[in-house]
Write a protein that holds these residues in place. Sequence first.
Motif, PDB file in Angstrom:
ATOM      1  N   PRO A   1       0.811  -1.229   0.000  1.00  0.00           N
ATOM      2  CA  PRO A   1       0.000   0.000   0.000  1.00  0.00           C
ATOM      3  C   PRO A   1       0.840   1.273   0.000  1.00  0.00           C
ATOM      4  N   GLU A   2       2.147   1.161   0.125  1.00  0.00           N
ATOM      5  CA  GLU A   2       2.992   2.351   0.195  1.00  0.00           C
ATOM      6  C   GLU A   2       2.994   3.086  -1.146  1.00  0.00           C
ATOM      7  N   ARG A   3       2.960   4.402  -1.044  1.00  0.00           N
ATOM      8  CA  ARG A   3       2.911   5.241  -2.238  1.00  0.00           C
ATOM      9  C   ARG A   3       4.111   6.173  -2.247  1.00  0.00           C
ATOM     10  N   ILE A   4       4.461   6.604  -3.449  1.00  0.00           N
ATOM     11  CA  ILE A   4       5.600   7.502  -3.611  1.00  0.00           C
ATOM     12  C   ILE A   4       5.168   8.691  -4.460  1.00  0.00           C
ATOM     13  N   ARG A   5       5.934   9.758  -4.336  1.00  0.00           N
ATOM     14  CA  ARG A   5       5.754  10.932  -5.185  1.00  0.00           C
ATOM     15  C   ARG A   5       6.877  10.911  -6.216  1.00  0.00           C
ATOM     16  N   ALA A   6       6.530  10.863  -7.488  1.00  0.00           N
ATOM     17  CA  ALA A   6       7.551  10.715  -8.522  1.00  0.00           C
ATOM     18  C   ALA A   6       7.124  11.389  -9.812  1.00  0.00           C
ATOM     19  N   ASP A   7       8.124  11.677 -10.648  1.00  0.00           N
ATOM     20  CA  ASP A   7       7.908  12.170 -12.002  1.00  0.00           C
ATOM     21  C   ASP A   7       8.014  10.981 -12.951  1.00  0.00           C
ATOM     22  N   VAL A   8       6.987  10.790 -13.731  1.00  0.00           N
ATOM     23  CA  VAL A   8       6.941   9.673 -14.679  1.00  0.00           C
ATOM     24  C   VAL A   8       7.030  10.245 -16.084  1.00  0.00           C
ATOM     25  N   GLY A   9       8.002   9.745 -16.864  1.00  0.00           N
ATOM     26  CA  GLY A   9       8.200  10.217 -18.228  1.00  0.00           C
ATOM     27  C   GLY A   9       8.003   9.091 -19.228  1.00  0.00           C
TER      28      GLY A   9
END
Length: 340
Positions: free
Chosen positions: A92-100
Amino acid sequence: MAAFGHTFPFYTGPKPTFPMDTTLAVILAVFLTALVTVVIILPGIRGKTRLFWLLRVVTSLFVGAVILAVNFSSEWSVGRVSANTTYKAFSPERIRADVGLQIGLGGVNITLTGTPVQQLNETIDYNEEFLWHLGKDYAEEYARALRRGLPDPVLYLAEKFGPSSPCGLHSQYRLAGHYASAVLWVAFLCWLLANVMLSMPVLLYGSHMLLATGIFQLLALFFFAATSLTPPCPLRLGAAELHTRHGPAFWVTLATGLLCVLLGLLMAVAHRRQPHRLKAFFSQSSEDPTLKWRAEEGELLTPRYRPMAESPEPQDIPLSRASSEACCREERPGEPKCAL
């Protein structure tokens, strides 16, 4: 490893760094080497010919480098979004990321960079490539990515471009990439022929090949732009949606194609209206003291000799008495004496 807090499936081994595209590096090195060579020998050329020669070589090298580079580029269609999304399956852990997302003629490239990079006690910095060009099996590469345990956003986007995806992006981009790449190779061949013909006294045919180079580049854009005719497939990462647009490779190809078409048309018009200036720009001269060449470009290799009417009248040169006697002996050796 699960005892140390890792969530299955975990990414085994060190995270690979996507290598630099060696093909683009080789193309850039070759054309830069040619440009440096031109700059080195440039001082040995005198007068206005130096400037004309520099413009011709730089323009030609630019067009050739662009045609080859965009053929291997992965930035024909690009997209980027910042999302708050899951990182691993069954977690269930979430991350903040830039997806290209970068879509090329031969495959897709997916990047995932955490903001910040260090999250969940890991370095979140991925750059993965999935190819579909000849000799590559996209489904096998996706299965290999599943076994490696790549992050969820990477696998999600890779699955959307898979052959079994209901979006149909795989067949759409794969066919468009194949046709666009083939047409670009034809454009590169036309560029080579244009360089050969422009270095010979066939400037009109060289302009035609330069015009064909631009037309084939624009045709490649048409094949790739056909992918945008169908409704786009939604690419959702958490609450964010990833949208794609035409990338730098698309616009550079468009600009280069229009440049080739414009130069080809200008050369064709200049050949009809100002042929002497065009030949002067390409360091060619049509003046020959012995032969008169025809004005038609296609008949430059056929000399036209001066007719008899234009030839000067033969002049009678008086000979001395000794020279006349010697001439008579050579013509009639049996006679004792020639009549003078």
